[in-house]
Design an enzyme around this catalytic site. Structure first.
Site, mmCIF file in Angstrom:
data_model
loop_
_atom_site.group_PDB
_atom_site.id
_atom_site.type_symbol
_atom_site.label_atom_id
_atom_site.label_comp_id
_atom_site.label_asym_id
_atom_site.label_seq_id
_atom_site.Cartn_x
_atom_site.Cartn_y
_atom_site.Cartn_z
ATOM 1 N N LYS A 203 76.655 28.361 -31.558
ATOM 2 C CA LYS A 203 76.133 28.746 -30.378
ATOM 3 C C LYS A 203 75.966 30.077 -30.267
ATOM 4 O O LYS A 203 77.001 30.867 -29.988
ATOM 5 C CB LYS A 203 76.486 28.129 -29.007
ATOM 6 C CG LYS A 203 75.799 28.600 -27.890
ATOM 7 C CD LYS A 203 76.364 27.701 -26.572
ATOM 8 C CE LYS A 203 75.759 27.980 -25.351
ATOM 9 N NZ LYS A 203 76.296 27.221 -24.241
ATOM 10 N N LYS A 255 72.656 25.811 -32.101
ATOM 11 C CA LYS A 255 72.061 26.284 -30.928
ATOM 12 C C LYS A 255 71.883 27.748 -30.860
ATOM 13 O O LYS A 255 72.870 28.244 -30.743
ATOM 14 C CB LYS A 255 72.474 25.659 -29.670
ATOM 15 C CG LYS A 255 71.848 26.125 -28.244
ATOM 16 C CD LYS A 255 72.624 25.381 -26.909
ATOM 17 C CE LYS A 255 71.950 25.831 -25.763
ATOM 18 N NZ LYS A 255 72.676 25.043 -24.528
#
Length: 330
Positions: A203, A255
């Protein structure tokens, strides 16, 4: 012009001559079951509230969320990832609403499970940013820094409360060191070995999260660079991956998706657990904004972006177009 003997016998264009030919030889296909719908539910509203930065996406009421879940089932998608948006007055320094059984996310989990049962994987965002008055993903220490280990204690309690509320899958997304292992242990301690952990393994601290801040009513001031990953780095993603797998992750996520297809491909080539990618708010908003201007073909751009994510190795994709695309594919 005659070129016998001098032109290559292999002509790749033969396999592009018609729609049916292109469909037959396609290496990557999209299917409704590939998709997971991220959805926001907001406390204290009587009608869905449009999110200005994400045209077509809303903050749901409890009732409209149940309808969205039912529509997702009908479209054949695999899951719905819930994000709760509490009333501003209920935010505090430790994100108490995130562990309150009557907090908006827990209420919404029960609502959706009562609506769709096991026909849809009901997933919950396990993070504190929506419920803290400072907007960070964890508890702050006396100097205003995110305290990793104090935050893990909160995550353990959140995991148990979310599981009790009906989550099939929890998604620890705060990028705290050790979060997957702590969440797994917390679930096992209450006999919820059946609840899966979707690790937010990769992330990045990304500018593409911008519209999401409006979607969850974020109170953040500053940034999350001390816990989310530096966009310049790739190797540390593999280190995070190894740690999450060792701690018991059932699935792993990358992500954002589109700007990090190289990382997604690298992760997918390295593991034997399902790999998920999150096409985040900024990716969605860019396509919608360009399409509104008439600069691109909206439907084709959506499908192309999703195909690229799937081609890079994602088994499942979180996308705000999940239900719409699944309906068209069916």
């Amino acid at each position: 012009m005659t070129t016998y003997g001098s032109f290559p016998g292999s002509r790749p264009r033969r396999l592009r001559t018609s729609p049916v030919m292109r469909r037959m030889v396609a290496e990557t296909r999209l299917h409704p079951a590939d998709f997971i719908l991220p959805a926001f539910v907001r406390e204290g509203i009587s009608e869905p509230v449009p999110i200005a930065a994400m045209p077509g996406v809303v903050q749901h009421t409890r009732d409209s969320l149940k309808k969205a879940a039912a529509d997702a089932v009908a479209a054949g998608i695999s899951g719905i990832m819930l994000f709760g948006v509490p009333e501003e007055a209920k935010k505090d320094a430790v994100g108490s609403a995130g562990t309150d059984p009557e907090g908006i996310l827990q209420v919404a989990l029960r609502d959706v499970r009562s609506e769709v049962g096991d026909e849809l994987l009901v997933m919950s965002d396990l993070c504190l940013d929506e419920t803290t008055d400072h907007g960070h993903c964890g508890v702050l220490d006396g100097e205003g820094r995110v305290d990793n280990d104090a935050t893990l204690e909160r995550y353990a309690e959140m995991a148990q409360v979310q599981a009790d509320a009906g989550a099939h899958v929890v998604g620890p997304s705060g990028m705290m060191d050790g979060q997957v292992g702590v969440v797994r242990d917390a679930l096992d301690q209450i006999g919820r070995e059946d609840v899966a952990v979707l690790a937010y393994t990769v992330k990045y601290s990304s500018a593409f999260f911008g519209p999401f801040r409006e979607a969850v009513g974020s109170s953040l001031k500053g940034d999350r660079k001390t816990y989310q990953q530096d966009p310049a780095n790739a190797r540390e993603s593999m280190r995070e991956l190894a740690l999450d797998l060792e701690e018991g992750a059932d699935m792993v996520m990358v992500k954002p998706a589109g700007p990090y297809l190289d990382i997604l491909a690298r992760v997918a080539d390295s593991v034997d657990v399902p790999v998920v990618a999150y096409q985040i708010s900024g990716e969605y908003s860019m396509i919608e904004a360009a399409a509104e201007k008439g600069w691109i073909d909206r439907d084709q751009a959506i499908l192309e972006s999703l195909t690229g994510i799937r081609r890079a190795g994602a088994r499942s994709i979180l996308t705000y177009w999940a239900t719409e695309v699944a309906q068209k594919l069916r």
